[in-house]
Each structure stands twice: as structure tokens, then as C-alpha cells.
Design a protein around this motif. Structure first.
Motif, PDB file in Angstrom:
ATOM      1  N   LYS A  87       0.831  -1.220   0.000  1.00 35.38           N
ATOM      2  CA  LYS A  87       0.000   0.000   0.000  1.00 35.38           C
ATOM      3  C   LYS A  87       0.857   1.258   0.000  1.00 35.38           C
ATOM      4  O   LYS A  87       1.893   1.292   0.666  1.00 35.38           O
ATOM      5  N   PHE A  88       0.418   2.246  -0.719  1.00 32.37           N
ATOM      6  CA  PHE A  88       1.079   3.554  -0.893  1.00 32.37           C
ATOM      7  C   PHE A  88       2.319   3.494  -1.786  1.00 32.37           C
ATOM      8  O   PHE A  88       2.840   4.519  -2.190  1.00 32.37           O
ATOM      9  N   HIS A  89       2.823   2.315  -2.061  1.00 31.93           N
ATOM     10  CA  HIS A  89       4.015   2.199  -2.915  1.00 31.93           C
ATOM     11  C   HIS A  89       3.583   2.089  -4.379  1.00 31.93           C
ATOM     12  O   HIS A  89       2.515   1.560  -4.684  1.00 31.93           O
ATOM     13  N   PRO A  90       4.437   2.521  -5.289  1.00 30.13           N
ATOM     14  CA  PRO A  90       4.077   2.479  -6.715  1.00 30.13           C
ATOM     15  C   PRO A  90       4.102   1.052  -7.279  1.00 30.13           C
ATOM     16  O   PRO A  90       4.704   0.161  -6.673  1.00 30.13           O
ATOM     17  N   PRO A  91       3.501   0.852  -8.438  1.00 33.08           N
ATOM     18  CA  PRO A  91       3.520  -0.467  -9.078  1.00 33.08           C
ATOM     19  C   PRO A  91       4.937  -1.013  -9.252  1.00 33.08           C
ATOM     20  O   PRO A  91       5.139  -2.227  -9.195  1.00 33.08           O
ATOM     21  N   ALA A  92       5.923  -0.112  -9.429  1.00 35.86           N
ATOM     22  CA  ALA A  92       7.306  -0.575  -9.629  1.00 35.86           C
ATOM     23  C   ALA A  92       7.770  -1.433  -8.450  1.00 35.86           C
ATOM     24  O   ALA A  92       8.514  -2.400  -8.636  1.00 35.86           O
ATOM     25  N   LEU A  93       7.336  -1.103  -7.256  1.00 38.29           N
ATOM     26  CA  LEU A  93       7.754  -1.900  -6.094  1.00 38.29           C
ATOM     27  C   LEU A  93       7.117  -3.289  -6.142  1.00 38.29           C
ATOM     28  O   LEU A  93       7.758  -4.297  -5.854  1.00 38.29           O
ATOM     29  N   ALA A  94       5.842  -3.326  -6.553  1.00 36.39           N
ATOM     30  CA  ALA A  94       5.165  -4.618  -6.663  1.00 36.39           C
ATOM     31  C   ALA A  94       5.868  -5.487  -7.716  1.00 36.39           C
ATOM     32  O   ALA A  94       6.047  -6.694  -7.526  1.00 36.39           O
ATOM     33  N   LEU A  95       6.316  -4.853  -8.802  1.00 41.51           N
ATOM     34  CA  LEU A  95       7.015  -5.603  -9.860  1.00 41.51           C
ATOM     35  C   LEU A  95       8.374  -6.103  -9.367  1.00 41.51           C
ATOM     36  O   LEU A  95       8.796  -7.212  -9.702  1.00 41.51           O
ATOM     37  N   GLU A  96       9.035  -5.273  -8.562  1.00 43.17           N
ATOM     38  CA  GLU A  96      10.325  -5.692  -8.015  1.00 43.17           C
ATOM     39  C   GLU A  96      10.133  -6.915  -7.104  1.00 43.17           C
ATOM     40  O   GLU A  96      10.895  -7.886  -7.173  1.00 43.17           O
ATOM     41  N   LEU A  97       9.094  -6.876  -6.282  1.00 41.33           N
ATOM     42  CA  LEU A  97       8.807  -8.023  -5.405  1.00 41.33           C
ATOM     43  C   LEU A  97       8.481  -9.260  -6.246  1.00 41.33           C
ATOM     44  O   LEU A  97       8.895 -10.368  -5.935  1.00 41.33           O
ATOM     45  N   HIS A  98       7.744  -9.034  -7.328  1.00 42.69           N
ATOM     46  CA  HIS A  98       7.396 -10.135  -8.227  1.00 42.69           C
ATOM     47  C   HIS A  98       8.665 -10.786  -8.793  1.00 42.69           C
ATOM     48  O   HIS A  98       8.781 -12.008  -8.842  1.00 42.69           O
ATOM     49  N   ARG A  99       9.619  -9.953  -9.162  1.00 42.34           N
ATOM     50  CA  ARG A  99      10.895 -10.494  -9.678  1.00 42.34           C
ATOM     51  C   ARG A  99      11.628 -11.313  -8.628  1.00 42.34           C
ATOM     52  O   ARG A  99      12.359 -12.244  -8.947  1.00 42.34           O
ATOM     53  N   LEU A 100      11.421 -10.951  -7.354  1.00 42.25           N
ATOM     54  CA  LEU A 100      12.033 -11.719  -6.263  1.00 42.25           C
ATOM     55  C   LEU A 100      11.242 -12.987  -5.945  1.00 42.25           C
ATOM     56  O   LEU A 100      11.588 -13.730  -5.036  1.00 42.25           O
ATOM     57  N   GLY A 101      10.136 -13.190  -6.678  1.00 41.72           N
ATOM     58  CA  GLY A 101       9.362 -14.413  -6.475  1.00 41.72           C
ATOM     59  C   GLY A 101       8.192 -14.262  -5.519  1.00 41.72           C
ATOM     60  O   GLY A 101       7.530 -15.238  -5.188  1.00 41.72           O
ATOM     61  N   VAL A 102       7.913 -13.044  -5.062  1.00 45.16           N
ATOM     62  CA  VAL A 102       6.772 -12.831  -4.165  1.00 45.16           C
ATOM     63  C   VAL A 102       5.491 -12.863  -4.993  1.00 45.16           C
ATOM     64  O   VAL A 102       5.370 -12.125  -5.971  1.00 45.16           O
ATOM     65  N   ARG A 103       4.547 -13.724  -4.630  1.00 45.49           N
ATOM     66  CA  ARG A 103       3.311 -13.842  -5.401  1.00 45.49           C
ATOM     67  C   ARG A 103       2.089 -13.325  -4.644  1.00 45.49           C
ATOM     68  O   ARG A 103       1.013 -13.194  -5.214  1.00 45.49           O
ATOM     69  N   ASP A 104       2.234 -13.052  -3.354  1.00 49.58           N
ATOM     70  CA  ASP A 104       1.090 -12.595  -2.560  1.00 49.58           C
ATOM     71  C   ASP A 104       1.340 -11.176  -2.079  1.00 49.58           C
ATOM     72  O   ASP A 104       2.280 -10.924  -1.322  1.00 49.58           O
ATOM     73  N   LEU A 105       0.487 -10.262  -2.556  1.00 53.81           N
ATOM     74  CA  LEU A 105       0.651  -8.850  -2.228  1.00 53.81           C
ATOM     75  C   LEU A 105      -0.613  -8.341  -1.546  1.00 53.81           C
ATOM     76  O   LEU A 105      -1.721  -8.780  -1.860  1.00 53.81           O
ATOM     77  N   GLY A 106      -0.434  -7.410  -0.612  1.00 52.25           N
ATOM     78  CA  GLY A 106      -1.568  -6.887   0.152  1.00 52.25           C
ATOM     79  C   GLY A 106      -1.780  -5.405  -0.114  1.00 52.25           C
ATOM     80  O   GLY A 106      -0.832  -4.633  -0.226  1.00 52.25           O
ATOM     81  N   GLU A 107      -3.049  -5.031  -0.213  1.00 50.37           N
ATOM     82  CA  GLU A 107      -3.431  -3.631  -0.442  1.00 50.37           C
ATOM     83  C   GLU A 107      -4.624  -3.319   0.445  1.00 50.37           C
ATOM     84  O   GLU A 107      -5.445  -4.195   0.711  1.00 50.37           O
ATOM     85  N   ASN A 108      -4.752  -2.054   0.850  1.00 51.92           N
ATOM     86  CA  ASN A 108      -5.855  -1.752   1.766  1.00 51.92           C
ATOM     87  C   ASN A 108      -6.832  -0.706   1.256  1.00 51.92           C
ATOM     88  O   ASN A 108      -7.754  -0.355   1.983  1.00 51.92           O
ATOM     89  N   ARG A 109      -6.610  -0.192   0.039  1.00 56.82           N
ATOM     90  CA  ARG A 109      -7.550   0.832  -0.427  1.00 56.82           C
ATOM     91  C   ARG A 109      -7.908   0.631  -1.892  1.00 56.82           C
ATOM     92  O   ARG A 109      -7.032   0.405  -2.744  1.00 56.82           O
ATOM     93  N   HIS A 110      -9.184   0.711  -2.165  1.00 52.66           N
ATOM     94  CA  HIS A 110      -9.680   0.780  -3.529  1.00 52.66           C
ATOM     95  C   HIS A 110      -9.907   2.278  -3.791  1.00 52.66           C
ATOM     96  O   HIS A 110     -10.396   2.963  -2.897  1.00 52.66           O
ATOM     97  N   PRO A 111      -9.527   2.858  -4.914  1.00 52.92           N
ATOM     98  CA  PRO A 111      -9.076   2.230  -6.158  1.00 52.92           C
ATOM     99  C   PRO A 111      -7.554   2.092  -6.309  1.00 52.92           C
ATOM    100  O   PRO A 111      -7.104   1.606  -7.341  1.00 52.92           O
ATOM    101  N   GLU A 112      -6.783   2.515  -5.281  1.00 55.41           N
ATOM    102  CA  GLU A 112      -5.329   2.354  -5.425  1.00 55.41           C
ATOM    103  C   GLU A 112      -4.975   0.904  -5.792  1.00 55.41           C
ATOM    104  O   GLU A 112      -4.146   0.650  -6.682  1.00 55.41           O
TER     105      GLU A 112
END
Ligand SMILES: *Cc1c(COP(=O)(O)O)cnc(C)c1O
Length: 224
Positions: free
Chosen positions: A29-54
Motif C-alpha cells: 500500500k502507498f508504494h508504486p507499481p514498480a515496487l510490486a514488480l520488483e517483489l514479483h521479480r524476487l518471487g513474491v506472489r502474494d501482495l496486500g493492499e488496503n484501499r480501492h481504487p489504489e
């Protein structure tokens, strides 16, 4: 990331548990998509978010960046859900951890998905309604409501430790109440509890899903 994994393994060892029983959800949450992609590259498949529409915008942005055939992240919605946004959230979320009232269950009744939406009932142990959660008195009726809803699959309970109680005690109470839930549905045995500051206590009280943000992603950018 590696440091937190090490601390999770260590807490599991102390609790006599197998680290494979504990799923790590990294909260972006609050971090840009680039951070989610970086985690994805590290093999993280489960991500948490707390606000729609972010959350929706991030899920779409990540999806657009990933090549076809690449597995997509599973988005766990962990924040409070407005009833009128529930169906939209169900379009991109793999699970909702914050089901806390009958009206929300009813709003999720007619969703169309290939697989049922995985949900956790969020339990509150204080009167801080701003943080969401159903009070213990309302827990079992709400659980029954979820179990009567074919579009939902109940995984278990979710909890955010109150500010005015030792986290370990709160997590122990959640674990005890989850026994009552399992009398109604033996498969609803998951416990989503434990954040950056208290995941060791959560692991000792049988947490199965940790929701960890800051300890992995560093300080969050300021919210809007
Ligand atoms: C932000 C958040 C987390 C993660 O908190 P950290 O302290 O950053 O680990 C976990 N659960 C919920 C419900 C949150 O809103």
C-alpha cells in the motif's frame, strides 16, 4: 526481504512450527507499481493492499507490465471495504481479509468468478470501529452468513492487534475463538494475523498468513 524471512523462520523454529505453514503477504500500500514488480521479480506472489481504487490501479498496472504467460500476483485486500465497492474489489482480488458485517457478505453474494472469492472474517477486540472488524458477539452469526454464501469460501479469521493490549494476548484470544469457527466449518482454519511489529507473537499463536509491509518495503511514502 531475506532478513524478514530469516526472522519468520526463527519465530517458527521457536514455536515448533514448519515455516511452510506460514504464508507471507507483502503489503505494498502507498508504494508504486514498480515496487510490486520488483517483489514479483524476487518471487513474491502474494501482495496486500488496503484501499480501492489504489489497489485496482496497481493491479492493472502490474498486469500490463508482466509478459503473457507469467504468473500474476495474488492481490489480498486487507483494508475496510465500502459496501458499494465490494463487487469491484472482487474483480481483481484473490481474497478479502476484512469481511466484518452482514451487509458486506450480502454485497458479495452475486459476484461472478471462476472460483469462489476467498475471505477472512476480521475480528475486533476493541471498540475502535475505525479499524474495522466484528465484535466477538457478532462473530459466529457472521461466519454462518459467509458459509451460506456460495460465491465465498471462508478461510478463517483476520485480526489487527488492538493498541491497548499486548499483541500476544490478542492473538491468543483470536486463536481460541477460531476453534468455535472450526466447529462450524473445519476448513476455515486460517489465521491472518501479524504485521511488521508483532509477527513473532502471531506465529507463536498459530498465524497462517502474515501481512507485512514496512519491515520489508521500508518506510511508506506519505498517503494522500
Ligand atoms: C498496513 C497494514 C499491514 C502492514 O503493516 P506494517 O506495519 O507495515 O507491516 C497489515 N495489515 C493491515 C490491515 C494493514 O492495513
Amino acid at each position: 526481504m531475506a532478513a524478514v524471512r530469516g526472522r519468520i523462520d526463527e519465530a517458527c523454529r521457536r514455536a515448533g512450527r514448519d515455516p511452510a505453514e506460514v504464508e507471507l503477504i507483502v503489503v505494498t500500500k502507498f508504494h508504486p507499481p514498480a515496487l510490486a514488480l520488483e517483489l514479483h521479480r524476487l518471487g513474491v506472489r502474494d501482495l496486500g493492499e488496503n484501499r480501492h481504487p489504489e489497489a485496482r490501479d496497481k493491479a492493472l498496472a502490474v498486469d500490463a507490465e508482466l509478459p503473457a504467460g507469467e504468473p500474476r500476483p495474488r492481490w489480498h485486500f486487507i483494508g475496510q471495504v465500502q459496501t458499494k465497492k465490494a463487487r469491484q474489489i472482487a474483480r481483481y482480488a484473490h481474497s478479502i481479509h476484512s469481511v466484518d458485517r452482514p451487509g458486506l457478505v450480502d454485497a458479495l453474494r452475486g459476484i461472478e468468478r471462476a472460483e469462489p472469492l476467498e475471505v477472512f472474517v476480521q475480528l475486533s477486540l476493541d471498540d475502535d470501529r475505525a479499524r474495522g472488524g466484528v465484535a466477538p458477539e457478532g462473530l459466529l452469526p457472521l461466519v454462518e452468513r459467509v458459509l451460506e454464501t456460495p460465491s465465498l469460501r471462508l478461510r478463517g479469521l483476520m485480526h489487527v492487534a488492538p493498541l491497548d493490549m499486548p499483541a500476544e494476548r490478542a492473538f491468543a484470544t483470536v486463536r481460541e475463538l477460531s476453534e468455535r469457527v472450526r466447529e462450524l466449518e473445519p476448513a476455515a482454519d486460517a489465521l491472518s494475523m501479524g504485521m511488521s511489529g508483532d509477527f513473532g507473537s502471531a506465529i507463536s499463536q498459530q498465524a497462517t498468513h502474515l501481512r507485512i509491509g514496512a519491515a520489508i518495503t521500508g518506510k511508506r511514502p506519505p498517503g494522500p
